[in-house]
Design a protein around this motif. Sequence first.
Motif, PDB file in Angstrom:
ATOM      1  N   SER A   1       0.815  -1.225   0.000  1.00 44.68           N
ATOM      2  CA  SER A   1       0.000   0.000   0.000  1.00 44.68           C
ATOM      3  C   SER A   1       0.843   1.267   0.000  1.00 44.68           C
ATOM      4  O   SER A   1       0.405   2.310  -0.487  1.00 44.68           O
ATOM      5  CB  SER A   1      -0.938  -0.003   1.208  1.00 44.68           C
ATOM      6  OG  SER A   1      -0.200  -0.096   2.421  1.00 44.68           O
ATOM      7  N   GLY A   2       2.076   1.204   0.522  1.00 42.01           N
ATOM      8  CA  GLY A   2       2.919   2.390   0.559  1.00 42.01           C
ATOM      9  C   GLY A   2       3.323   2.903  -0.798  1.00 42.01           C
ATOM     10  O   GLY A   2       3.669   4.078  -0.953  1.00 42.01           O
ATOM     11  N   TYR A   3       3.286   2.035  -1.806  1.00 45.13           N
ATOM     12  CA  TYR A   3       3.650   2.440  -3.163  1.00 45.13           C
ATOM     13  C   TYR A   3       2.440   2.849  -4.003  1.00 45.13           C
ATOM     14  O   TYR A   3       2.600   3.324  -5.129  1.00 45.13           O
ATOM     15  CB  TYR A   3       4.304   1.268  -3.904  1.00 45.13           C
ATOM     16  CG  TYR A   3       5.640   0.822  -3.394  1.00 45.13           C
ATOM     17  CD1 TYR A   3       6.745   1.656  -3.432  1.00 45.13           C
ATOM     18  CD2 TYR A   3       5.817  -0.470  -2.908  1.00 45.13           C
ATOM     19  CE1 TYR A   3       7.997   1.226  -2.998  1.00 45.13           C
ATOM     20  CE2 TYR A   3       7.057  -0.919  -2.482  1.00 45.13           C
ATOM     21  CZ  TYR A   3       8.140  -0.058  -2.521  1.00 45.13           C
ATOM     22  OH  TYR A   3       9.372  -0.493  -2.106  1.00 45.13           O
ATOM     23  N   ALA A   4       1.266   2.633  -3.488  1.00 41.82           N
ATOM     24  CA  ALA A   4       0.085   2.606  -4.353  1.00 41.82           C
ATOM     25  C   ALA A   4      -0.226   3.925  -5.029  1.00 41.82           C
ATOM     26  O   ALA A   4      -0.673   3.961  -6.174  1.00 41.82           O
ATOM     27  CB  ALA A   4      -1.136   2.147  -3.558  1.00 41.82           C
ATOM     28  N   ASP A   5      -0.003   5.054  -4.358  1.00 43.34           N
ATOM     29  CA  ASP A   5      -0.350   6.352  -4.947  1.00 43.34           C
ATOM     30  C   ASP A   5       0.916   6.982  -5.497  1.00 43.34           C
ATOM     31  O   ASP A   5       1.716   7.554  -4.766  1.00 43.34           O
ATOM     32  CB  ASP A   5      -0.979   7.269  -3.896  1.00 43.34           C
ATOM     33  CG  ASP A   5      -1.463   8.579  -4.506  1.00 43.34           C
ATOM     34  OD1 ASP A   5      -1.356   8.733  -5.742  1.00 43.34           O
ATOM     35  OD2 ASP A   5      -1.925   9.447  -3.759  1.00 43.34           O
ATOM     36  N   ALA A   6       1.130   6.855  -6.802  1.00 43.67           N
ATOM     37  CA  ALA A   6       2.350   7.346  -7.432  1.00 43.67           C
ATOM     38  C   ALA A   6       2.209   8.828  -7.783  1.00 43.67           C
ATOM     39  O   ALA A   6       1.622   9.191  -8.791  1.00 43.67           O
ATOM     40  CB  ALA A   6       2.667   6.539  -8.679  1.00 43.67           C
ATOM     41  N   ARG A   7       2.726   9.702  -6.921  1.00 44.27           N
ATOM     42  CA  ARG A   7       2.723  11.151  -7.104  1.00 44.27           C
ATOM     43  C   ARG A   7       1.342  11.670  -7.488  1.00 44.27           C
ATOM     44  O   ARG A   7       1.171  12.430  -8.445  1.00 44.27           O
ATOM     45  CB  ARG A   7       3.757  11.564  -8.158  1.00 44.27           C
ATOM     46  CG  ARG A   7       4.191  13.023  -8.003  1.00 44.27           C
ATOM     47  CD  ARG A   7       5.265  13.386  -9.001  1.00 44.27           C
ATOM     48  NE  ARG A   7       4.777  13.348 -10.368  1.00 44.27           N
ATOM     49  CZ  ARG A   7       5.541  13.559 -11.433  1.00 44.27           C
ATOM     50  NH1 ARG A   7       6.832  13.770 -11.280  1.00 44.27           N
ATOM     51  NH2 ARG A   7       5.032  13.523 -12.641  1.00 44.27           N
ATOM     52  N   GLY A   8       0.353  11.263  -6.738  1.00 38.42           N
ATOM     53  CA  GLY A   8      -0.985  11.796  -6.950  1.00 38.42           C
ATOM     54  C   GLY A   8      -1.639  11.353  -8.230  1.00 38.42           C
ATOM     55  O   GLY A   8      -2.654  11.916  -8.625  1.00 38.42           O
ATOM     56  N   ARG A   9      -1.106  10.322  -8.887  1.00 40.70           N
ATOM     57  CA  ARG A   9      -1.680   9.888 -10.158  1.00 40.70           C
ATOM     58  C   ARG A   9      -2.773   8.857  -9.961  1.00 40.70           C
ATOM     59  O   ARG A   9      -3.234   8.240 -10.908  1.00 40.70           O
ATOM     60  CB  ARG A   9      -0.581   9.324 -11.066  1.00 40.70           C
ATOM     61  CG  ARG A   9       0.471  10.370 -11.402  1.00 40.70           C
ATOM     62  CD  ARG A   9       1.408   9.884 -12.471  1.00 40.70           C
ATOM     63  NE  ARG A   9       2.374  10.930 -12.795  1.00 40.70           N
ATOM     64  CZ  ARG A   9       3.110  10.941 -13.895  1.00 40.70           C
ATOM     65  NH1 ARG A   9       2.982   9.987 -14.785  1.00 40.70           N
ATOM     66  NH2 ARG A   9       3.965  11.911 -14.106  1.00 40.70           N
ATOM     67  N   GLY A  10      -3.148   8.635  -8.724  1.00 44.56           N
ATOM     68  CA  GLY A  10      -4.192   7.665  -8.453  1.00 44.56           C
ATOM     69  C   GLY A  10      -3.616   6.299  -8.186  1.00 44.56           C
ATOM     70  O   GLY A  10      -2.420   6.054  -8.346  1.00 44.56           O
ATOM     71  N   ASN A  11      -4.453   5.417  -7.793  1.00 45.33           N
ATOM     72  CA  ASN A  11      -4.029   4.078  -7.427  1.00 45.33           C
ATOM     73  C   ASN A  11      -3.937   3.222  -8.689  1.00 45.33           C
ATOM     74  O   ASN A  11      -4.852   2.486  -9.042  1.00 45.33           O
ATOM     75  CB  ASN A  11      -5.042   3.486  -6.439  1.00 45.33           C
ATOM     76  CG  ASN A  11      -4.639   2.117  -5.942  1.00 45.33           C
ATOM     77  OD1 ASN A  11      -3.611   1.578  -6.326  1.00 45.33           O
ATOM     78  ND2 ASN A  11      -5.466   1.552  -5.085  1.00 45.33           N
ATOM     79  N   VAL A  12      -2.809   3.344  -9.399  1.00 41.81           N
ATOM     80  CA  VAL A  12      -2.656   2.640 -10.675  1.00 41.81           C
ATOM     81  C   VAL A  12      -2.626   1.134 -10.506  1.00 41.81           C
ATOM     82  O   VAL A  12      -2.824   0.386 -11.469  1.00 41.81           O
ATOM     83  CB  VAL A  12      -1.392   3.115 -11.418  1.00 41.81           C
ATOM     84  CG1 VAL A  12      -1.485   4.584 -11.772  1.00 41.81           C
ATOM     85  CG2 VAL A  12      -0.144   2.833 -10.598  1.00 41.81           C
ATOM     86  N   TRP A  13      -2.330   0.670  -9.297  1.00 36.57           N
ATOM     87  CA  TRP A  13      -2.297  -0.760  -9.045  1.00 36.57           C
ATOM     88  C   TRP A  13      -3.680  -1.331  -8.725  1.00 36.57           C
ATOM     89  O   TRP A  13      -3.856  -2.546  -8.725  1.00 36.57           O
ATOM     90  CB  TRP A  13      -1.377  -1.061  -7.855  1.00 36.57           C
ATOM     91  CG  TRP A  13       0.055  -0.741  -8.127  1.00 36.57           C
ATOM     92  CD1 TRP A  13       0.694   0.449  -7.897  1.00 36.57           C
ATOM     93  CD2 TRP A  13       1.039  -1.614  -8.675  1.00 36.57           C
ATOM     94  NE1 TRP A  13       2.017   0.374  -8.264  1.00 36.57           N
ATOM     95  CE2 TRP A  13       2.254  -0.892  -8.743  1.00 36.57           C
ATOM     96  CE3 TRP A  13       1.020  -2.943  -9.104  1.00 36.57           C
ATOM     97  CZ2 TRP A  13       3.432  -1.452  -9.234  1.00 36.57           C
ATOM     98  CZ3 TRP A  13       2.188  -3.507  -9.589  1.00 36.57           C
ATOM     99  CH2 TRP A  13       3.378  -2.761  -9.653  1.00 36.57           C
TER     100      TRP A  13
END
Length: 808
Positions: free
Chosen positions: A118-130
């Motif tokens: 979960s710590g990686y999930a939000d890539a610079r505010g681009r949403g939860n791409v995963w």
Amino acid sequence: MRRTMRVSCSLAVLLVALRSALGAAEARVQGAAPRALDPLVRTVDLDIGEARDVVLADGSSVRVRLIAVEEKRDAVRQAVREARVRVEVNGTEVAIVSANYRLPVAAGGVQIDCPVTSGYADARGRGNVWAIAKAARFRLWPAGSPWLAPGTFTYPVAQRWFASDTQMANEPVFVDGGEILRAGGVYYHWGLDFGGAEGLVEVVSATDGVVVSAAGTTLPEHADSPATARDDVIYILDGKGWYYRYSHLKRIDVAPGRRVRMGERIGLLGKEGGSGGWSHLHFDITSRQPGGGWGIQDAYAYAWEAWRNENRPPLIAVARPHLFGRVGEEIVLDATRSWSAAGAIARFEWTFTDGTTASGSVVARTYREPGTYSERVDVVDASGAVARDFAVVQVVDPARPDALPPTIHAAAFPTTDVRAGDEVTFTVRTFRTARPGETWDFGDGSPRVTVKSDGNANVHAEDGYAVAVHRYARPGRYIASVEHTGGRGARAVARLAVDVAEKFEPRTRIAIRGGRWHLNGEVTYPGTRAEGLLVNVRMVNAVFEDRRRPDFDPEANTDRFIAKIPEYAAHGVRAFTLCLQGGMPGYEGALNSAFNPDGSLREPYLRRVGRAIEACDRNGCAVILGCFYQWQDQVLAGEAAVRAGLRNAVRWIERRGFTNVVLEIANEFDHGGFDHAVLRTVEGERELIRLAKETVPGLLVSTSGLGHGRYPDALAEAADFLLIHFNGVTLEDIPARVAALVKHGKPIVCNEDDKTGADAARAAGLCIGAGASWGLMLKDVNQYFPLRFEGAADDPVVYRKLAELTSK
């Protein structure tokens, strides 16, 4: 050659893989949309303490429980640098590190990895791409299973593994001056970035599929899919329902609606769109995730598996991901992600940017100055084989964490099959600097070369990269380095590995003079019954591969053939038939081709063929090199691809300097197994013979017919020599078949006769006595799987006869 079928059995999971692969093959043959495929992977998202039962691709069940998640963050950006999970698999507890160049591990009787937490999930505010809503995601495969069905996925860039910088899943972006402190948070990369030389590296389709979006246009029926229209992007949909994205392309060669095949060129690598200014392919896969939404399917393991299976390296060195820290802080470099085919790595030797060295899979260093460093590791196995990689280390001044040092990106082209004297193009661009300028040391003692990039002043500038061209005079393993010194004295250093092979100098030249064969200016077998002839053996599967059989080692197979060439030659053999699409291996469904669907050539296959041709040259032997084989020509997307493939093949022969090669356009052109009319008709073969000779004047060209031993007059008129097969010809009829062709006044070469023992010996005598060259095909020894190359012991009777016929 007549076709036979053999049936083999395997584990359930391998049957699943084979069914998937054959489904893809059927789609290729029919030209239809990719057949629906069932992925071999199963995915589950878990919160801490949660357990789930998961049914795997082979029908077995596994229980998975997440115990804990630990995320390590750096002191400067608070970016997650490592996420370690503890998970129970069928009652066995195991620690797994999430992504960042990690591969699936064996635990509890299955294979498992953790692509994201979960710590990686939000890539610079681009949403939860995963599309992950829980603490961690796990992917599972049966024990011993491939991660993707063999023969359904290929490495998407036509260059060497880790040829340049990379940014791969969950690694904070860094090449273009990333690692910046910003309110928007950390940009964790979620796909695979493959750095390369702009406009030079080909991008190929990783799978069979349909182009659903390209160059800013998306098919209407995919408007609500993950495919987002962009000028520099291609999306391809495969049979599993996965969307493959290729971004930042300098050139796009396909349009929406086009069906593409695995390995087909779709464009050129570039820096268009939101690239940040560094030239690379951004590649990612989006698939349905456990919660039902579209999310990233981490592709690092798939790319690694494809590269390893196709190139068979003894070692793969991995010193990545890049590292980030402060002056005076201990920074740990880790090469434990490296891999050895032998199962163990003997040594890890580090060479640092400052010239110091260290040993060990894990080493710690501190840096006294801010900068961007490139730290080399040599991974060595017990046999002495070496693989290299570079760890990029970015070091900041703790007193001014916002004043980041410059970064640098370098690339070379080509990255494979470089020979002494070849031209190598080096490109470089520095980022985060007001005073661009770079200095190359090519590592061979030549004078340093200074160039000047634009410092990324204009992200998409055509001349943003500085270009230098260099030729290595001698073979060797070189380290090319380039550095930039910024306005505040901080250095940025990049290093590249450049392997240069010895320049090939031909020793054997084949020619036809007065209707007779000559090697190195002398008629063959002078003073013997075979004078002027070319006794040969069909060894097409000496370069065999099956991209659906990762258990088969094609390099070792070729080595076994090469080792026996001197013995074959000692018994009178002066030519071997090889083929860029091999031959029937005795079982159905092999994927064995040096050609990509668009007719471009596959480097791993070519390297193997080249090694065999060079070995023949060293032993005074010629090669009858076939281009196309029935039941493999379906790999080529159409007749334009056939023509392109032929041109590429003969240009490769010319470029490599082979003078011992004559060409066979197609094996048994009149065989019903050919799909393309240009290959299975006399007129088509005449056209292809003309095309080959116009492309490389002076090359001797022919094509072969079925085992009836006949040759059409119109084809004989176009060919330089007449290739016939005697599989279906009785001993009594051989002289008559030869006599019927003498009128054309051209050398007659049988390069396939499947008789054995005394019958084969008599056939050789009859054929040579009638004035034609004879060729042996031991299908059960050299052609059918498993392949054997034992020299004269392949068939002692016939090899004794060949020695007799070719000796005074």
